[in-house]
Scaffold this motif. Structure first.
Motif, PDB file in Angstrom:
ATOM      1  N   GLY A 276      57.493 -82.551  51.528  1.00  0.00           N
ATOM      2  CA  GLY A 276      57.366 -81.371  52.382  1.00  0.00           C
ATOM      3  C   GLY A 276      56.133 -80.559  52.054  1.00  0.00           C
ATOM      4  O   GLY A 276      55.191 -81.012  51.390  1.00  0.00           O
ATOM      5  N   SER A 277      56.164 -79.291  52.468  1.00  0.00           N
ATOM      6  CA  SER A 277      54.988 -78.423  52.334  1.00  0.00           C
ATOM      7  C   SER A 277      54.819 -77.860  50.931  1.00  0.00           C
ATOM      8  O   SER A 277      53.780 -77.293  50.609  1.00  0.00           O
ATOM      9  CB  SER A 277      55.093 -77.260  53.334  1.00  0.00           C
ATOM     10  OG  SER A 277      56.300 -76.530  53.103  1.00  0.00           O
ATOM     11  N   GLY A 278      55.824 -77.993  50.064  1.00  0.00           N
ATOM     12  CA  GLY A 278      55.712 -77.440  48.714  1.00  0.00           C
ATOM     13  C   GLY A 278      55.965 -75.941  48.686  1.00  0.00           C
ATOM     14  O   GLY A 278      56.273 -75.311  49.707  1.00  0.00           O
ATOM     15  N   MET A 279      55.825 -75.344  47.512  1.00  0.00           N
ATOM     16  CA  MET A 279      56.130 -73.923  47.330  1.00  0.00           C
ATOM     17  C   MET A 279      55.008 -73.235  46.558  1.00  0.00           C
ATOM     18  O   MET A 279      54.346 -73.857  45.707  1.00  0.00           O
ATOM     19  CB  MET A 279      57.446 -73.744  46.551  1.00  0.00           C
ATOM     20  CG  MET A 279      58.684 -74.194  47.292  1.00  0.00           C
ATOM     21  SD  MET A 279      60.181 -73.919  46.307  1.00  0.00           S
ATOM     22  CE  MET A 279      60.027 -75.252  45.122  1.00  0.00           C
ATOM     23  N   THR A 280      54.841 -71.956  46.823  1.00  0.00           N
ATOM     24  CA  THR A 280      53.929 -71.135  46.034  1.00  0.00           C
ATOM     25  C   THR A 280      54.592 -70.787  44.696  1.00  0.00           C
ATOM     26  O   THR A 280      55.824 -70.861  44.567  1.00  0.00           O
ATOM     27  CB  THR A 280      53.581 -69.846  46.784  1.00  0.00           C
ATOM     28  OG1 THR A 280      54.790 -69.077  46.958  1.00  0.00           O
ATOM     29  CG2 THR A 280      52.983 -70.154  48.150  1.00  0.00           C
ATOM     30  N   PRO A 281      53.808 -70.407  43.688  1.00  0.00           N
ATOM     31  CA  PRO A 281      54.419 -70.029  42.402  1.00  0.00           C
ATOM     32  C   PRO A 281      55.423 -68.887  42.529  1.00  0.00           C
ATOM     33  O   PRO A 281      56.434 -68.863  41.822  1.00  0.00           O
ATOM     34  CB  PRO A 281      53.214 -69.627  41.550  1.00  0.00           C
ATOM     35  CG  PRO A 281      52.059 -70.399  42.136  1.00  0.00           C
ATOM     36  CD  PRO A 281      52.339 -70.452  43.601  1.00  0.00           C
ATOM     37  N   GLU A 282      55.167 -67.929  43.438  1.00  0.00           N
ATOM     38  CA  GLU A 282      56.095 -66.808  43.590  1.00  0.00           C
ATOM     39  C   GLU A 282      57.447 -67.288  44.108  1.00  0.00           C
ATOM     40  O   GLU A 282      58.510 -66.859  43.618  1.00  0.00           O
ATOM     41  CB  GLU A 282      55.514 -65.753  44.545  1.00  0.00           C
ATOM     42  CG  GLU A 282      54.290 -65.022  44.010  1.00  0.00           C
ATOM     43  CD  GLU A 282      53.028 -65.860  44.096  1.00  0.00           C
ATOM     44  OE1 GLU A 282      53.064 -66.930  44.758  1.00  0.00           O
ATOM     45  OE2 GLU A 282      52.014 -65.463  43.486  1.00  0.00           O
ATOM     46  N   VAL A 283      57.431 -68.178  45.106  1.00  0.00           N
ATOM     47  CA  VAL A 283      58.690 -68.707  45.648  1.00  0.00           C
ATOM     48  C   VAL A 283      59.379 -69.577  44.605  1.00  0.00           C
ATOM     49  O   VAL A 283      60.604 -69.521  44.426  1.00  0.00           O
ATOM     50  CB  VAL A 283      58.427 -69.494  46.943  1.00  0.00           C
ATOM     51  CG1 VAL A 283      59.707 -70.171  47.433  1.00  0.00           C
ATOM     52  CG2 VAL A 283      57.866 -68.572  48.021  1.00  0.00           C
ATOM     53  N   ARG A 284      58.603 -70.406  43.890  1.00  0.00           N
ATOM     54  CA  ARG A 284      59.186 -71.305  42.886  1.00  0.00           C
ATOM     55  C   ARG A 284      59.922 -70.525  41.797  1.00  0.00           C
ATOM     56  O   ARG A 284      60.936 -70.978  41.273  1.00  0.00           O
ATOM     57  CB  ARG A 284      58.077 -72.160  42.272  1.00  0.00           C
ATOM     58  CG  ARG A 284      58.591 -73.227  41.310  1.00  0.00           C
ATOM     59  CD  ARG A 284      57.461 -74.059  40.744  1.00  0.00           C
ATOM     60  NE  ARG A 284      56.552 -73.253  39.960  1.00  0.00           N
ATOM     61  CZ  ARG A 284      55.241 -73.160  40.167  1.00  0.00           C
ATOM     62  NH1 ARG A 284      54.689 -73.832  41.166  1.00  0.00           N
ATOM     63  NH2 ARG A 284      54.477 -72.406  39.396  1.00  0.00           N
ATOM     64  N   ASP A 285      59.422 -69.348  41.446  1.00  0.00           N
ATOM     65  CA  ASP A 285      60.053 -68.558  40.376  1.00  0.00           C
ATOM     66  C   ASP A 285      61.360 -67.916  40.807  1.00  0.00           C
ATOM     67  O   ASP A 285      62.106 -67.413  39.959  1.00  0.00           O
ATOM     68  CB  ASP A 285      59.088 -67.464  39.893  1.00  0.00           C
ATOM     69  CG  ASP A 285      57.861 -68.046  39.199  1.00  0.00           C
ATOM     70  OD1 ASP A 285      57.954 -69.205  38.762  1.00  0.00           O
ATOM     71  OD2 ASP A 285      56.834 -67.351  39.124  1.00  0.00           O
ATOM     72  N   HIS A 286      61.670 -67.894  42.110  1.00  0.00           N
ATOM     73  CA  HIS A 286      62.858 -67.173  42.582  1.00  0.00           C
ATOM     74  C   HIS A 286      63.837 -68.055  43.356  1.00  0.00           C
ATOM     75  O   HIS A 286      64.811 -67.524  43.906  1.00  0.00           O
ATOM     76  CB  HIS A 286      62.439 -65.994  43.480  1.00  0.00           C
ATOM     77  CG  HIS A 286      61.669 -64.925  42.773  1.00  0.00           C
ATOM     78  ND1 HIS A 286      62.266 -63.981  41.967  1.00  0.00           N
ATOM     79  CD2 HIS A 286      60.341 -64.667  42.740  1.00  0.00           C
ATOM     80  CE1 HIS A 286      61.344 -63.181  41.475  1.00  0.00           C
ATOM     81  NE2 HIS A 286      60.159 -63.572  41.922  1.00  0.00           N
ATOM     82  N   ILE A 287      63.617 -69.360  43.421  1.00  0.00           N
ATOM     83  CA  ILE A 287      64.476 -70.173  44.291  1.00  0.00           C
ATOM     84  C   ILE A 287      65.917 -70.241  43.793  1.00  0.00           C
ATOM     85  O   ILE A 287      66.829 -70.534  44.565  1.00  0.00           O
ATOM     86  CB  ILE A 287      63.907 -71.601  44.452  1.00  0.00           C
ATOM     87  CG1 ILE A 287      63.844 -72.311  43.092  1.00  0.00           C
ATOM     88  CG2 ILE A 287      62.553 -71.583  45.112  1.00  0.00           C
ATOM     89  CD1 ILE A 287      63.514 -73.783  43.222  1.00  0.00           C
ATOM     90  N   PHE A 288      66.151 -69.993  42.492  1.00  0.00           N
ATOM     91  CA  PHE A 288      67.519 -70.037  41.976  1.00  0.00           C
ATOM     92  C   PHE A 288      68.185 -68.659  41.965  1.00  0.00           C
ATOM     93  O   PHE A 288      69.302 -68.531  41.466  1.00  0.00           O
ATOM     94  CB  PHE A 288      67.528 -70.621  40.563  1.00  0.00           C
ATOM     95  CG  PHE A 288      67.076 -72.053  40.513  1.00  0.00           C
ATOM     96  CD1 PHE A 288      67.797 -73.052  41.156  1.00  0.00           C
ATOM     97  CD2 PHE A 288      65.917 -72.407  39.845  1.00  0.00           C
ATOM     98  CE1 PHE A 288      67.384 -74.368  41.110  1.00  0.00           C
ATOM     99  CE2 PHE A 288      65.490 -73.718  39.794  1.00  0.00           C
ATOM    100  CZ  PHE A 288      66.220 -74.701  40.442  1.00  0.00           C
ATOM    101  N   ASP A 289      67.495 -67.630  42.481  1.00  0.00           N
ATOM    102  CA  ASP A 289      68.102 -66.300  42.558  1.00  0.00           C
ATOM    103  C   ASP A 289      69.122 -66.271  43.692  1.00  0.00           C
ATOM    104  O   ASP A 289      68.881 -66.839  44.773  1.00  0.00           O
ATOM    105  CB  ASP A 289      67.042 -65.228  42.812  1.00  0.00           C
ATOM    106  CG  ASP A 289      66.085 -65.090  41.640  1.00  0.00           C
ATOM    107  OD1 ASP A 289      66.412 -65.622  40.557  1.00  0.00           O
ATOM    108  OD2 ASP A 289      65.028 -64.465  41.811  1.00  0.00           O
ATOM    109  N   PRO A 290      70.289 -65.607  43.484  1.00  0.00           N
ATOM    110  CA  PRO A 290      71.276 -65.516  44.569  1.00  0.00           C
ATOM    111  C   PRO A 290      70.704 -64.808  45.790  1.00  0.00           C
ATOM    112  O   PRO A 290      69.977 -63.814  45.672  1.00  0.00           O
ATOM    113  CB  PRO A 290      72.422 -64.705  43.929  1.00  0.00           C
ATOM    114  CG  PRO A 290      72.242 -64.904  42.458  1.00  0.00           C
ATOM    115  CD  PRO A 290      70.778 -65.023  42.232  1.00  0.00           C
TER     116      PRO A 290
END
Length: 668
Positions: free
Chosen positions: A460-474
């Motif tokens: 897919g398109s991948g993720m930015t570092p900001e999104v990657r750091d929060h993907i497991f947040d509720p």
């Protein structure tokens, strides 16, 4: 107090002069110096009083001791003189030997007392009178001795007696003069005492005046350097509390209060700036709360859907049990008929597919505590493939599965791992949909000798570092509002942590995403000893057909169980519902009980309790069938002693459950 209201420019203009002051003083240092000076002066006065008291006490004590000794010695001399004189007159007139000897003894004792008297350290001004008294006493001793021991010439004695009387009067006069001298000395000491008392009183008055002056000094210093500024600060606090943030004040030169007032004014300025942006932030937070509320509503809908799936699964699993069971029975009967076997095998395979689909759906509705078991991690990938492969192909996705040749044993809950893998695959689908029409998803598993791993990779398109750091947040999601809850990955993260593992993400914009989970490998399974031939696992070990009591509320399942048990060489007694169980137990003897959990009237757990009371030995040979394990949530403690047979089951699973329970009973 000098306080006024002005704008932010006035505040800065009033604040900068304080910071430009070259020598701000410290209140603490000033008060310490004042306290040190006061304490030093107080110690000086106390030391003076103590020294004065010690000096006078020593001097007055020495004088009194000397006066006491002098008076005591003079009293002894006076008493000795009177005693000697009395002994003289008594001996002189009586002419008896005893009286004369008494006089001589008194005279010798008096002579020794006179020697002590002369050796006493009298003051210089008393020595003239002391010497005079000594001469008079010596002369008195000489005359009395001559009179007592002489020839008793009347004329000579008369002459001596006329000399003796004036001598006694002179001695008495000398004693009186010595007493007057002692009285004068005592008066002098009394004058010294009065002088000391007056000096001590003066020192105490000075000390009291110093205390009052110091108190007034400290009070004024506190008022000028502390309390006035604190009152001003309290006024500013009240103003800020009332909403007035446009404050300015005279900043004290002290280090402590100056920095405090300056910081407060700076805080008021920043608060004034923050107030201008408050409404915008409130609107922004309100929008976020509304979004969170919508996400919570969506989560509640999912929870309700899970409960609905849990109930529907039970209704699907019951007829599915009959389909699977009868298909196995018919396949066994049509072993030589290829034309009949193919349709039956198709029925059985489609029923198995439907069973796996229902099992995957009920994964999200299970509320019972997760049970871990030794399992092959590859089975999770196979279940996922059965569940999602067709749908992925329909959505232009290619699912690539890579499993090792050998098993990957882990101690885990299969349903929870299935939930994790499904969430990761769904997340990969969403990531690919946003960047291309066709996509690929790779899933794989394996182990490195210590940890088992499972990866999900997409292009897919991948993720930015900001999104990657929060993907497991509720509740964190990149999907538009209403198209995602943001709970899937956070739930997956919690499940992996409960299994003692880790989950990591590798992603870059334009290069896809790889999520890798790691969980501990299961311990090596001990090699089971081969059972003795005398204790075979077959239901017909002793050559006797086993009698099985089957209890269910659906006739189709009872009929299927009868045929299926015949295939495993068991004779079945069928009871429709729980009403006839007690009568059946009283009429016949059974070797095994197979009972459904959810039935009208008494459920399977209540039937188990009844059997445990009536036939305790039969309660150990009890198999509980259930189409939904969530129904047994409140019976977790009792289920530990019961064998479970989840619906739908195959003929092989039924045979395995029956043989295993009978084997345990034979070994026991």
């Amino acid at each position: 107090m000098s306080v006024s209201c002005s704008g932010s420019n006035d505040f800065i203009a009033r604040k900068n002069p304080f910071r430009a002051r070259p020598k701000p003083y410290s209140i603490e240092r000033r008060f310490l110096l004042m306290q040190a000076g006061s304490v030093g002066l107080a110690l000086l006065l106390v030391s003076a009083v103590l020294l004065w008291n010690q000096y006078f006490h020593h001097r007055l004590g020495t004088a009194l001791d000397q006066l006491n000794a002098t008076l005591e010695l003079e009293a002894q001399i006076h008493s000795g003189h009177e005693t000697t004189e009395h002994a003289f007159w008594e001996g002189y007139f009586s002419k008896e030997g005893g009286a004369i000897h008494e006089f001589e003894a008194r005279s010798r004792a008096f002579s020794q007392l006179l020697d002590r008297f002369m050796a006493f350290p009298f003051p210089d001004k008393e020595w003239g009178e002391v010497n005079k008294l000594h001469r008079l006493e010596a002369k008195f001793q000489e005359l009395t001795t001559r009179l007592m021991l002489g020839t008793r010439n009347a004329e000579a004695d008369d002459q001596l007696l006329r000399t003796l009387n004036p001598l006694s009067s002179a001695i008495e006069a000398s004693f009186r003069r010595l007493e007057e001298a002692q009285i004068q000395y005592l008066a002098a000491m009394n004058s010294q005492r009065k002088f000391f008392v007056a000096g001590l009183t003066l020192l105490l008055i000075v000390f009291a005046v110093l205390t009052v002056v110091t108190s007034v000094w400290f009070r004024r210093a506190h008022r000028n350097h502390l309390w006035n500024h604190l009152e001003e600060l309290r006024w500013m606090v009240d103003e800020v509390r009332g909403g007035n943030l446009n404050l300015t004040a005279e900043i004290p030169r002290s280090v402590e209060l100056g920095s405090l007032v300056g910081a407060f004014l700076e805080m008021a300025g920043k608060a004034r700036e923050a107030r201008d942006l408050l409404e915008e932030k409130v609107l922004e937070r309100t929008a976020k709360l509304e979004q969170a509320q919508a996400e919570l509503l969506q989560a509640a809908k999912l929870a309700s859907l899970g409960q609905l799936v849990s109930g529907v699964a039970h209704e699907i699993n019951n007829p599915l049990t009959s389909i699977l069971g009868f298909s196995d029975v018919l396949l066994g009967r049509a072993s030589g008929d290829a034309a009949a076997q193919d349709p039956l095998r198709t029925i059985r395979d489609e029923a198995m597919r439907l069973r796996n689909l229902v099992a995957n759906l009920t994964t999200f509705a299970r509320r019972t505590p997760a049970r871990t078991e030794r399992m092959d991690l590859r089975q999770v990938l196979i279940r996922l493939t059965d569940l999602r492969d067709y749908q992925l192909q329909a959505n232009n996705f290619s699912l690539h599965v890579d499993c090792p040749a050998g098993p990957v044993w882990v101690s885990a809950n299969a349903d929870q791992l299935m939930q994790v893998l499904l969430n990761l695959v769904l997340n990969a689908e969403q990531a690919v949909k946003g960047s291309r029409e066709r996509g690929d998803i790779w899933i794989a598993c394996g182990d490195d000798g210590q940890m088992a791993w499972l990866t999900v990779r997409d292009n897919g398109s991948g993720m930015t570092p900001e999104v990657r750091d929060h993907i497991f947040d509720p509740f964190f999601t990149t999907q538009p509002t209403g198209q995602g809850t943001g709970l899937g990955l956070s739930i997956s993260y919690g499940i992996i942590q409960q299994h003692g593992g880790t989950i990591a993400v590798e992603s870059a914009v334009g290069h896809g995403t790889t999520i890798k989970t790691r969980i501990p490998l299961a311990a090596k399974e001990p090699v089971a000893e081969r059972p003795d031939n005398s204790q075979s696992a077959s239901p017909r070990t002793d050559g006797v057909m086993k009698h099985v009591l089957v209890i269910d509320d659906e006739r189709g399942i009872l009929e299927m169980m009868s045929d299926a048990l015949e295939r495993v060489k068991c004779r079945a007694t069928l009871v429709l519902g729980s009403a006839g169980v007690r009568a059946a137990l009283e009429q016949e003897k059974f070797d095994l009980v197979i009972c459904d959990l959810k039935m009208p009237g008494q459920n399977g757990i209540e039937v188990y309790r009844m059997i445990r009371e009536m036939r305790p030995e039969l309660a150990e040979l009890f198999i509980l069938m259930t189409g939904n394990l969530a129904d047994a949530e409140k019976y977790t403690a009792e289920l530990t002693a019961v064998s479970l047979l989840p619906k739908p089951f195959t003929l092989a699973q039924l045979r395995e459950a029956v043989e295993e329970l009978l084997r345990k009973n034979v070994v026991a």
